[in-house]
Design a protein around this motif. Structure first.
Motif, PDB file in Angstrom:
ATOM      1  N   ASP A 196      -5.666 -10.004  -8.083  1.00  0.00           N
ATOM      2  CA  ASP A 196      -7.231 -10.119  -8.326  1.00  0.00           C
ATOM      3  C   ASP A 196      -8.137  -9.347  -7.618  1.00  0.00           C
ATOM      4  OD1 ASP A 196      -9.360 -10.484  -9.976  1.00  0.00           O
ATOM      5  OD2 ASP A 196      -9.403 -13.022 -10.069  1.00  0.00           O
ATOM      6  N   ILE A 197      -8.069  -8.196  -7.453  1.00  0.00           N
ATOM      7  CA  ILE A 197      -8.929  -7.357  -6.802  1.00  0.00           C
ATOM      8  C   ILE A 197      -9.638  -6.238  -7.414  1.00  0.00           C
ATOM      9  CG2 ILE A 197      -9.110  -5.989  -4.577  1.00  0.00           C
ATOM     10  CD1 ILE A 197      -6.499  -7.414  -3.651  1.00  0.00           C
ATOM     11  N   GLU A 198     -10.887  -6.299  -7.208  1.00  0.00           N
ATOM     12  CA  GLU A 198     -11.751  -5.354  -8.053  1.00  0.00           C
ATOM     13  C   GLU A 198     -11.888  -4.009  -7.083  1.00  0.00           C
ATOM     14  OE1 GLU A 198     -15.323  -6.587  -9.732  1.00  0.00           O
ATOM     15  OE2 GLU A 198     -14.583  -8.455 -10.134  1.00  0.00           O
ATOM     16  N   GLY A 199     -11.893  -2.742  -7.589  1.00  0.00           N
ATOM     17  CA  GLY A 199     -11.904  -1.577  -6.736  1.00  0.00           C
ATOM     18  C   GLY A 199     -12.941  -0.618  -7.385  1.00  0.00           C
ATOM     19  N   THR A 200     -13.944   0.012  -6.421  1.00  0.00           N
ATOM     20  CA  THR A 200     -14.242   1.198  -7.208  1.00  0.00           C
ATOM     21  C   THR A 200     -14.439   2.404  -6.055  1.00  0.00           C
ATOM     22  OG1 THR A 200     -16.487   0.374  -6.028  1.00  0.00           O
ATOM     23  CG2 THR A 200     -16.122   0.004  -8.551  1.00  0.00           C
ATOM     24  N   ILE A 201     -14.558   3.589  -6.430  1.00  0.00           N
ATOM     25  CA  ILE A 201     -14.250   4.744  -5.483  1.00  0.00           C
ATOM     26  C   ILE A 201     -15.398   5.454  -5.713  1.00  0.00           C
ATOM     27  CG2 ILE A 201     -12.639   6.730  -5.016  1.00  0.00           C
ATOM     28  CD1 ILE A 201     -10.572   5.104  -6.611  1.00  0.00           C
ATOM     29  N   GLU A 202     -16.008   5.981  -4.589  1.00  0.00           N
ATOM     30  CA  GLU A 202     -16.780   6.771  -4.428  1.00  0.00           C
ATOM     31  C   GLU A 202     -16.562   7.951  -3.581  1.00  0.00           C
ATOM     32  OE1 GLU A 202     -20.599   4.989  -2.902  1.00  0.00           O
ATOM     33  OE2 GLU A 202     -20.832   3.967  -4.782  1.00  0.00           O
ATOM     34  N   ILE A 203     -16.888   9.290  -3.783  1.00  0.00           N
ATOM     35  CA  ILE A 203     -16.588  10.388  -3.055  1.00  0.00           C
ATOM     36  C   ILE A 203     -18.043  11.142  -2.589  1.00  0.00           C
ATOM     37  CG2 ILE A 203     -15.510  12.803  -3.060  1.00  0.00           C
ATOM     38  CD1 ILE A 203     -13.496  11.576  -5.188  1.00  0.00           C
ATOM     39  N   GLU A 237      -3.421   0.675   6.158  1.00  0.00           N
ATOM     40  CA  GLU A 237      -3.179  -0.822   6.073  1.00  0.00           C
ATOM     41  C   GLU A 237      -4.650  -1.501   5.369  1.00  0.00           C
ATOM     42  OE1 GLU A 237      -1.038  -2.872   9.554  1.00  0.00           O
ATOM     43  OE2 GLU A 237      -3.243  -2.522  10.009  1.00  0.00           O
ATOM     44  N   VAL A 238      -4.600  -2.500   4.630  1.00  0.00           N
ATOM     45  CA  VAL A 238      -5.538  -3.105   4.163  1.00  0.00           C
ATOM     46  C   VAL A 238      -5.382  -4.774   4.295  1.00  0.00           C
ATOM     47  CG1 VAL A 238      -7.285  -3.457   2.191  1.00  0.00           C
ATOM     48  CG2 VAL A 238      -6.187  -1.369   2.635  1.00  0.00           C
ATOM     49  N   THR A 239      -6.385  -5.456   4.713  1.00  0.00           N
ATOM     50  CA  THR A 239      -6.326  -6.780   4.524  1.00  0.00           C
ATOM     51  C   THR A 239      -7.454  -7.462   4.006  1.00  0.00           C
ATOM     52  OG1 THR A 239      -7.118  -7.171   6.906  1.00  0.00           O
ATOM     53  CG2 THR A 239      -4.751  -7.235   6.511  1.00  0.00           C
ATOM     54  N   LEU A 240      -7.541  -8.499   3.198  1.00  0.00           N
ATOM     55  CA  LEU A 240      -8.562  -9.025   2.484  1.00  0.00           C
ATOM     56  C   LEU A 240      -8.601 -10.491   2.356  1.00  0.00           C
ATOM     57  CD1 LEU A 240      -9.139  -6.644  -0.503  1.00  0.00           C
ATOM     58  CD2 LEU A 240     -10.627  -6.771   1.223  1.00  0.00           C
ATOM     59  N   LYS A 241      -9.635 -11.174   3.023  1.00  0.00           N
ATOM     60  CA  LYS A 241      -9.525 -12.739   2.851  1.00  0.00           C
ATOM     61  C   LYS A 241     -10.034 -12.691   1.404  1.00  0.00           C
ATOM     62  CE  LYS A 241     -11.341 -13.115   7.402  1.00  0.00           C
ATOM     63  NZ  LYS A 241     -12.589 -12.993   8.328  1.00  0.00           N
ATOM     64  N   GLY A 242      -9.645 -14.185   1.013  1.00  0.00           N
ATOM     65  CA  GLY A 242     -10.000 -14.542  -0.352  1.00  0.00           C
ATOM     66  C   GLY A 242     -11.436 -14.545  -0.348  1.00  0.00           C
ATOM     67  N   GLY A 243     -11.975 -13.953  -1.480  1.00  0.00           N
ATOM     68  CA  GLY A 243     -13.438 -13.968  -1.762  1.00  0.00           C
ATOM     69  C   GLY A 243     -14.171 -12.700  -1.037  1.00  0.00           C
ATOM     70  N   ASN A 273     -12.327  -8.941  -3.536  1.00  0.00           N
ATOM     71  CA  ASN A 273     -11.196  -9.922  -3.627  1.00  0.00           C
ATOM     72  C   ASN A 273     -11.462 -11.170  -4.389  1.00  0.00           C
ATOM     73  OD1 ASN A 273      -8.715 -10.987  -3.712  1.00  0.00           O
ATOM     74  ND2 ASN A 273      -8.233 -11.305  -1.467  1.00  0.00           N
ATOM     75  N   ASN A 274     -11.050 -11.267  -5.685  1.00  0.00           N
ATOM     76  CA  ASN A 274     -11.470 -12.466  -6.145  1.00  0.00           C
ATOM     77  C   ASN A 274     -10.375 -13.493  -6.235  1.00  0.00           C
ATOM     78  OD1 ASN A 274     -13.950 -11.383  -7.266  1.00  0.00           O
ATOM     79  ND2 ASN A 274     -12.933 -10.117  -8.796  1.00  0.00           N
ATOM     80  N   GLY A 275      -9.229 -13.099  -5.578  1.00  0.00           N
ATOM     81  CA  GLY A 275      -8.075 -14.193  -5.650  1.00  0.00           C
ATOM     82  C   GLY A 275      -7.687 -14.586  -4.115  1.00  0.00           C
ATOM     83  N   GLU A 276      -6.453 -14.635  -3.909  1.00  0.00           N
ATOM     84  CA  GLU A 276      -6.135 -15.189  -2.619  1.00  0.00           C
ATOM     85  C   GLU A 276      -6.267 -14.056  -1.601  1.00  0.00           C
ATOM     86  OE1 GLU A 276      -2.124 -16.610  -3.269  1.00  0.00           O
ATOM     87  OE2 GLU A 276      -2.943 -18.303  -4.686  1.00  0.00           O
ATOM     88  N   ALA A 277      -6.031 -14.381  -0.256  1.00  0.00           N
ATOM     89  CA  ALA A 277      -6.035 -13.299   0.825  1.00  0.00           C
ATOM     90  C   ALA A 277      -5.015 -12.384   0.597  1.00  0.00           C
ATOM     91  CB  ALA A 277      -5.705 -14.137   2.218  1.00  0.00           C
ATOM     92  N   PHE A 278      -5.213 -11.112   0.954  1.00  0.00           N
ATOM     93  CA  PHE A 278      -4.474 -10.058   0.478  1.00  0.00           C
ATOM     94  C   PHE A 278      -4.050  -9.147   1.728  1.00  0.00           C
ATOM     95  CE2 PHE A 278      -4.171  -5.592  -0.038  1.00  0.00           C
ATOM     96  CZ  PHE A 278      -2.904  -5.483  -0.891  1.00  0.00           C
ATOM     97  N   SER A 279      -2.814  -8.988   1.862  1.00  0.00           N
ATOM     98  CA  SER A 279      -2.345  -7.816   3.218  1.00  0.00           C
ATOM     99  C   SER A 279      -1.623  -6.993   2.531  1.00  0.00           C
ATOM    100  CB  SER A 279      -1.685  -9.037   4.368  1.00  0.00           C
ATOM    101  OG  SER A 279      -1.468  -8.133   5.462  1.00  0.00           O
ATOM    102  N   GLY A 280      -1.859  -5.916   2.528  1.00  0.00           N
ATOM    103  CA  GLY A 280      -0.735  -4.853   2.316  1.00  0.00           C
ATOM    104  C   GLY A 280      -1.321  -3.435   2.611  1.00  0.00           C
ATOM    105  N   ASN A 281      -0.944  -2.351   1.817  1.00  0.00           N
ATOM    106  CA  ASN A 281      -1.268  -1.085   2.186  1.00  0.00           C
ATOM    107  C   ASN A 281      -1.986  -0.493   0.904  1.00  0.00           C
ATOM    108  OD1 ASN A 281       0.209  -1.068   4.633  1.00  0.00           O
ATOM    109  ND2 ASN A 281       2.015  -0.878   3.414  1.00  0.00           N
ATOM    110  N   MET A 282      -2.796   0.631   1.182  1.00  0.00           N
ATOM    111  CA  MET A 282      -3.494   1.238   0.135  1.00  0.00           C
ATOM    112  C   MET A 282      -2.901   2.748  -0.023  1.00  0.00           C
ATOM    113  SD  MET A 282      -7.600   2.432   0.254  1.00  0.00           S
ATOM    114  CE  MET A 282      -8.133   0.768  -0.220  1.00  0.00           C
ATOM    115  N   VAL A 283      -2.736   3.293  -1.087  1.00  0.00           N
ATOM    116  CA  VAL A 283      -1.757   4.510  -1.255  1.00  0.00           C
ATOM    117  C   VAL A 283      -2.529   5.447  -2.203  1.00  0.00           C
ATOM    118  CG1 VAL A 283       0.611   3.575  -0.361  1.00  0.00           C
ATOM    119  CG2 VAL A 283      -0.104   3.462  -2.708  1.00  0.00           C
ATOM    120  N   ILE A 284      -2.086   6.454  -2.467  1.00  0.00           N
ATOM    121  CA  ILE A 284      -2.504   7.327  -3.633  1.00  0.00           C
ATOM    122  C   ILE A 284      -1.262   7.244  -4.556  1.00  0.00           C
ATOM    123  CG2 ILE A 284      -3.053   9.502  -4.654  1.00  0.00           C
ATOM    124  CD1 ILE A 284      -5.218   8.467  -2.943  1.00  0.00           C
ATOM    125  N   LYS A 285      -1.452   7.107  -5.734  1.00  0.00           N
ATOM    126  CA  LYS A 285      -0.219   7.098  -6.619  1.00  0.00           C
ATOM    127  C   LYS A 285      -0.619   7.684  -7.987  1.00  0.00           C
ATOM    128  CE  LYS A 285       0.639   3.123  -8.971  1.00  0.00           C
ATOM    129  NZ  LYS A 285       0.082   3.601 -10.229  1.00  0.00           N
TER     130      LYS A 285
END
Lengths: 353, 753
Positions: free
Chosen positions: B29-36, B83-89, B56-68
């Protein structure tokens, strides 16, 4: 021996023995009777005998087999050693023979193309031949296969051609009533560039330096070196038909019927002998034409006492005029003057001590 | 039986439900917006920064950001990971620098990955371009420079004019390479110091800036200070008659308020490797702002002032990787290829000695069945032996080798391209820290941008190589601007066909080999230590074309790093000097010292360097006060051409049945020209019919070139265009393809006071 013969023999023996001594005869009969009376396992005896024979045969074969293998091996080794020794001897003899032999031109054959040739040159790698005709530059491989044909400037006469050291260009001289020009033609693209315009002074003979930056030419009765990519032009000395050594340290030329060696750096001139059209084969050997002997002479002009070695081409060819070799000196072409305006070209191999 | 079937079906249903529940759990449950930056402008042949705002509107997140890719295979990764880590909230900005070509022209998204699954994705807006002329307009007036939309200096390239606000401007200078030109007119308030510094660095490293004069100039001068040429913002009425004459248009007004200090209506100055063009009047002011004649005026400005710097090497996008230094970086000192003879010996030993002996031994012992165990064990032992002892034959220690090409812009700025090859004997994972605010470009061994490698960008920006095989060389490529390189100090002039003067090495390196190049001639200077100075006195030849160098393949194999650097300097010299108005190119080489763009953390590797330093410099006056630009040192560009022509070499053309025009820069900036000599009488130009364009009379005049073409004093004026060029035409009417070297010439003058 058959059974009947054996019985006859026994009877004969018995009769004979009885005649000599009846006691012995009786004893023998008794023994025979005794022997026949003893129980013998003939089957076992036969089997044992067969096994013994088989084992003896096997042992005999192994021995037989071992002995020839050893003998073969030693024979083979002897053969190998002998062959190797012969090979080494042949190589050594060849090397000694080769080093004792002087320079030579061999395996001369006429080039398949011989039409209206004004001049010719062999490529630095020895794989191509360029022919200058009155209206074209013709590029052939050494098997006589045509690679390219480049038209020449119109309304002009041509008189000399020389491969550039990289082999991608050929310089040639074109001459009309107003001027004598040196061009370089790209042998694969065909484009031509004007390197030098001598005006009304005739240019004869072209010779590239090994780095491709200079052309050594005969301008009237003088030797000049001309830059191939700048406007620099330097007069070297009086002389004809210049040829520059691969290192660029020495220039050989003809002066008053004599071959001279010019050292640009040391400002020295050394006389080599009578002749014309000198041509460096490598850093050591210089070849020139001796018109008196009608033959090419090879010399090592850097040695103190210069030995002249005739190449004996007059025996093989009529009117040889010029000799051009590949950079490694192994392939050569010989240009023969058939008549005033036509030449013929022979290909061959060469050897330099 | 039926009951059993029902139970089985019920179990299957529950299992399916469970799978669905698991799939739902995979979505974060993560919202994201991109600015260039630059209001979304980017070039596909440049690096692009994506600023991603995550909430991050949900639980803590730990992972990676990629282009897909958005579709069809949602899991396909196009880029390295971050690498990206986000605490809850938690909400925060995360940036990702990617090659523009990875995101342009395809439906792609930023994806968040946990383990191997994508748990969230945010589409990236498509706004990139490759070929267009992109002008960013930084102004309080959103309609400023609108007229540039009408100007198309290249037929096949559109012009994009984009208004920018202060908030659109980046703090990193490399991002500005997504623009071709930055136009200022009434600079908006709110630009931060890092933004101003980034713009200033970009201009000095090759950017082009247009500055509106008049009333608008004051805000630009206040913001950019020394970057702009005129100290005073004072204006005075100025006639537009010269504009009418120059551009052949009738302005809507006869006078405007123009900068008092500016002598020209359009004044262009060099700023390092870049250019600043100041327009004396205010381009935002009506009626000139919406005047239709702007199209002709600005087309002429582009042709005469802006096209050469726009196409110069300095203006190239930041994605370009230098293949020469990439290849060179692989020559890590102390690293030897595995010895083939040794490998063959081991192999033959095994086949002819070990195997037969083992066989006979086992046969003799009548234990041939043991071969099933002994042979594999022996193989494993041999392999282990080769691994443990063999790898140290290749490299004894961990090592990195940084090959750099350093282009000195001025005393305090240099552009550095660095390729670093990293060889860790035992492989494993290691991390690189980037210095000097550099830009890391994901690249492959071929020197091409490539994102399919083992790299992961850590949250703090470090670059992590993970699970690298032993003895495997990894490449890290980066670009940076450095302030500590220093420069060469020169005082060089040409007199009596000789290059004279002195050169001092004020760079931070002891250089093993220094060379000068003027036109097509090279002068070897030799070694020059830090601070060392040497006198120059060399003969200058009139070389009109370069000759091909013989290539010896054996020699290439034997080349040392010094040889390679010398070859690199030579092979890139022409391209680097193309369009440069400074005629002298200095190159310096070091195989001992260099600059570290990357530091390897937690390892004690041995660093090695191969560095090529380059600088362009100008000729100074002779002691008599005359400045001489000898043959081949000032640029000549090809103009119109007809017939059959082709370029054979950078400096050589081939022509038949047609003509080629060349524009010769006979009036260098800042020089009062006294004499121009063009040796058209020399051999390479003789086969051609030659004409010169008389600008005043607007006609071609035939040249009878028995002697060099010489112009002295006022004779020159009728033949020189407003851009300081003289135009010559060479015609070959025959079908014979003739080589035409670019015409060379010599200019004599005095420095303008």
């Amino acid at each position: 021996m058959s059974g009947g013969q054996k019985e006859n023999m026994d009877l004969f023996k018995q009769a004979h023995d009885e005649e000599r001594d009846p006691t012995i005869a009786k004893l023998l009969v008794h023994l025979k009777t005794m022997r026949e009376a003893v129980p013998v396992n003939y089957q076992l005896k036969k089997d044992l005998k067969q096994k013994l024979l088989a084992q003896m045969q096997q042992m005999g074969e192994v021995k037989k087999a071992e002995e020839p293998a050893f003998q073969n091996k030693s024979k083979r080794t002897r053969r190998w050693v002998t062959s190797l020794a012969i090979l080494i001897a042949v190589i050594m003899i060849s090397v000694i023979w080769g080093t004792r032999q002087g320079p030579a031109i061999e395996n001369l054959n006429p080039f398949p193309i011989q039409n209206d040739i004004v001049d010719a040159d062999l490529s630095p790698d020895g794989k191509q031949v360029i022919f200058l005709t009155r209206d074209h530059l013709l590029l052939y491989d050494t098997k006589g296969q045509k690679i390219n044909s480049i038209p020449l400037p119109e309304q002009s006469e041509v008189n000399a051609v020389a491969y550039s050291p990289l082999g991608h260009e050929a310089a040639f001289v074109s001459q009309d009533q107003q001027s004598s020009k040196i061009w370089a033609a790209n042998l694969y693209g065909g484009a031509k560039r004007l390197i030098y315009d001598a005006g009304d002074v005739p240019i004869q003979s072209l010779n590239w330096s090994s780095d491709g930056k200079w052309l050594y030419v005969q301008k009237a009765g003088e030797i000049w070196k001309l830059s191939t990519n700048s406007t620099q032009a330097v007069k070297i000395a009086q002389g004809l038909q210049p040829s520059v050594s691969p290192s660029g340290n020495h220039i050989a030329a003809e002066q008053n019927g004599e071959i001279i060696l010019i050292s640009e750096k040391e400002d020295q001139v050394k006389k080599i002998g009578n002749g014309e059209k000198p041509q460096w084969m490598n850093e050591k050997w210089l070849v020139f034409f001796d018109s008196a002997k009608q033959d090419f002479i090879a010399v090592n002009p850097l040695e103190e006492s210069i030995e002249q070695v005739p190449l004996g081409l007059s025996d093989k060819l009529s009117l040889p005029r010029e000799l051009h070799s590949s950079t490694n000196g192994l392939e050569v072409i010989v240009i023969c003057q058939e008549n005033k305006n036509e030449v013929s070209v022979y290909m061959g191999t060469s050897r330099w001590r | 039986m039926n009951k059993r079937l029902i139970n089985l079906l019920a179990l299957l249903f529950v299992l399916l439900l469970g799978t669905e529940a698991y799939a739902e759990n995979r979505q974060a449950d993560i919202e994201g917006t991109i600015e260039i930056p630059l209001a979304g402008l980017y070039k596909s042949n440049n690096m692009v920064r994506l600023n991603v705002h995550l909430k991050n509107n949900g639980e803590a997140f730990s992972g990676n950001m990629v282009i897909k890719r958005m579709n069809p295979d949602a899991d396909q990764i196009l880029s390295f990971k971050k690498e990206v880590t986000l605490k809850g909230g938690e909400e925060k900005w995360v940036y990702l620098d990617v090659p523009g070509e990875n995101i342009n022209g395809q439906q792609v998204a930023i994806g968040l990955m946990q383990k191997d699954s994508v748990v969230a994705q945010f589409p990236i807006a498509q706004n990139g371009n490759f070929n267009d002329l992109v002008v960013g307009v930084l102004s309080e007036n959103p309609e400023a420079y609108d007229f540039l939309n009408l100007v198309k200096p290249w037929e096949q390239r559109n012009t994009i004019v984009k208004p920018l606000k202060a908030g659109d401007m980046p703090e990193e200078s490399w991002i500005l390479y997504n623009l071709d030109i930055l136009a200022l007119g009434g600079v908006p308030k709110g630009l931060t110091e890092p933004q101003i510094k980034a713009i200033s660095e970009w201009v000095q490293s090759g950017g082009i800036m247009i500055v509106s004069g008049g009333e608008s100039y004051a805000s630009a001068k206040t913001t950019f200070g020394e970057l702009l040429p005129f100290a005073s913002t004072e204006t005075s009425p100025r006639s537009l008659a010269e504009l009418a004459e120059w551009a052949k248009v009738v302005p809507p007004v006869s006078t405007v308020q123009g900068l008092k200090e500016s002598l020209d209506l359009f004044h262009i100055v060099d700023q390092g490797a870049g250019k600043v063009l100041v327009v004396a009047y205010d381009v935002l002011e009506e009626p000139l702002a919406s005047w239709q004649g702007n199209k002709e005026v600005w087309l002429k400005i582009f042709k005469e002032f802006l096209l050469p710097p726009l196409t110069s090497i300095e203006a190239r996008p930041m994605l370009d990787m230098n293949y020469g230094i990439t290849e060179l970086s692989y020559m890590i000192p102390g690293v030897a290829s595995p010895n083939l003879a040794f490998i063959a010996f081991i192999w033959l030993l095994y086949i002819f000695i070990v195997s037969p002996v083992l066989y006979y031994y086992l046969k003799r012992k009548d234990k041939r069945e043991a071969a099933w165990l002994v042979i594999p064990l022996l193989s494993i032992g041999l392999t282990a032996g080769v691994y443990f002892f063999g790898k140290y034959q290749v490299a004894k220690t961990d090592a990195i080798h940084t090959a750099s090409m350093v282009n000195i812009v001025n005393d305090h700025l240099a552009k550095v391209d660095s390729a670093t090859s990293i060889l860790m004997v035992n492989g494993g994972s290691y991390t690189l820290k980037m210095n000097d605010n550099g830009l890391y470009i994901p690249g492959n061994a071929m020197g091409r941008p490539d994102a399919s490698n083992l790299v992961k960008i850590k949250e703090n920006g470090n670059i992590a190589f993970e699970n690298v095989p032993y003895l495997s060389t990894q490449l890290a490529y980066g670009k940076s601007l450095r302030n500590d390189v220093g420069s060469f100090e020169t005082m060089l002039y040409v007199e009596d066909n000789r290059l004279k003067g002195r050169i001092q090495n004020n760079t931070g390196l002891d250089l093993q080999d220094v060379g000068l190049r003027m036109g097509m001639q090279e002068f070897a200077i030799g070694a020059l230590k830090k601070g060392e100075q040497t006198e120059i006195d060399q003969y200058f030849q009139k070389i009109y074309m370069s000759l091909p160098e013989p290539t010896d393949r054996n020699r290439i194999k034997e080349q040392t790093r010094l040889d390679r650097l010398q070859s690199l300097a030579k092979s890139t010299a022409w391209e680097w000097g193309q369009g440069a108005l400074q005629p002298i190119q200095i190159t310096g080489i070091s195989t001992v010292e260099g600059f570290n763009l990357f530091d390897v953390l937690d390892r004690s590797e041995v660093p090695h360097y191969s560095t090529l330093v380059r600088q362009q410099t100008n000729l100074t006056s002779q002691p008599s006060g005359t400045v001489l630009f000898p043959y081949g040192t000032l640029p000549a560009r090809m103009g119109e051409a007809q017939g059959s022509w082709s370029q054979f070499d950078p400096n050589v053309w081939e022509l038949s049945e047609g003509f080629i025009n060349f524009a010769l820069k006979v009036h260098p900036d800042g020089i009062e020209v006294k004499r121009v000599e063009i040796p058209l009488n020399e051999a390479p130009y003789k086969p051609f019919e030659k004409k010169i364009y008389n600008v005043e009379k607007d006609q071609w005049e035939t040249i009878q070139a028995e002697e060099p073409l010489v112009f002295e004093g006022k004779e020159l004026a009728p033949y020189v265009t407003s851009g300081g060029e003289m135009v010559l035409r060479f015609r070959n009417q025959t079908a014979q393809n003739i080589v035409l070297p670019v015409p060379y010439f010599q200019v004599e003058g005095e420095e303008k006071k």
